[in-house]
Design a protein around this motif. Sequence first.
Motif, PDB file in Angstrom:
ATOM      1  N   ARG A  36       6.718 -10.760  -0.862  1.00  0.00           N
ATOM      2  CA  ARG A  36       7.055 -11.124  -2.401  1.00  0.00           C
ATOM      3  C   ARG A  36       6.717 -12.215  -2.554  1.00  0.00           C
ATOM      4  NH1 ARG A  36      10.065  -6.325  -1.345  1.00  0.00           N
ATOM      5  NH2 ARG A  36      11.652  -6.474  -0.795  1.00  0.00           N
ATOM      6  N   THR A 100      -2.546  -8.855  -3.367  1.00  0.00           N
ATOM      7  CA  THR A 100      -1.055  -8.214  -3.980  1.00  0.00           C
ATOM      8  C   THR A 100      -0.892  -7.211  -3.853  1.00  0.00           C
ATOM      9  OG1 THR A 100      -0.886  -9.852  -5.352  1.00  0.00           O
ATOM     10  CG2 THR A 100       0.188  -8.232  -6.205  1.00  0.00           C
ATOM     11  N   LYS A 101      -2.680  -6.174  -4.437  1.00  0.00           N
ATOM     12  CA  LYS A 101      -2.517  -4.996  -4.102  1.00  0.00           C
ATOM     13  C   LYS A 101      -2.548  -3.942  -2.870  1.00  0.00           C
ATOM     14  CE  LYS A 101      -5.005  -4.680  -9.044  1.00  0.00           C
ATOM     15  NZ  LYS A 101      -5.842  -4.325  -9.280  1.00  0.00           N
ATOM     16  N   ASP A 104       1.656  -4.062  -1.729  1.00  0.00           N
ATOM     17  CA  ASP A 104       1.728  -3.372  -2.276  1.00  0.00           C
ATOM     18  C   ASP A 104       1.677  -1.508  -2.267  1.00  0.00           C
ATOM     19  OD1 ASP A 104       3.566  -5.253  -4.287  1.00  0.00           O
ATOM     20  OD2 ASP A 104       1.726  -4.222  -6.116  1.00  0.00           O
ATOM     21  N   ASN A 105       0.231  -1.357  -2.003  1.00  0.00           N
ATOM     22  CA  ASN A 105       0.280   0.049  -1.185  1.00  0.00           C
ATOM     23  C   ASN A 105       0.355   0.210   0.094  1.00  0.00           C
ATOM     24  OD1 ASN A 105      -1.278   0.309  -3.429  1.00  0.00           O
ATOM     25  ND2 ASN A 105      -2.983   0.091  -2.891  1.00  0.00           N
ATOM     26  N   GLU A 107       3.072  -1.653   1.406  1.00  0.00           N
ATOM     27  CA  GLU A 107       4.527  -0.916   0.852  1.00  0.00           C
ATOM     28  C   GLU A 107       5.881   0.523   1.082  1.00  0.00           C
ATOM     29  OE1 GLU A 107       8.736  -3.186  -0.019  1.00  0.00           O
ATOM     30  OE2 GLU A 107       7.350  -3.371  -1.383  1.00  0.00           O
TER      31      GLU A 107
END
Length: 121
Positions: A36, A100-101, A104-105, A107
């Motif tokens: 992050r 970034t995506k 996120d995925n 995680e």
Amino acid sequence: MSETNIRYDLQGLADEIGVEVRDIVKLFLSYFSEMRDEIEAMRDCLSRGDWHMLKRTVHNIKGVSANLNVHDVFKEAEKLDMLLKYSKMDDVPTCVNKITKLIDNAEIEIKRFFNEKGFCL
């Protein structure tokens, strides 16, 4: 998505370093916290055109992701690293967004894996 469909070999990582799956929960808590911060740093570097710092940030994302078997993030960070190395800046924003995506995925998927094992990430 059940653990049989997970993209990340978390059991293999635990086996490789000689610990139980529960022992790597903290590694991934730290990883996602760090990622992050790295996402924020990438966006900041991108907005300022600070390619040197962006390259350093991407290098860190690449290394930590490789060490934890988050291979899709590693591969996209490697791609971005090469774009920066060869000063091909047109695709840099797209790669930053894709990393970034992917993080996120990852995680979401890794949290699900640990939840299925009875551990909270």
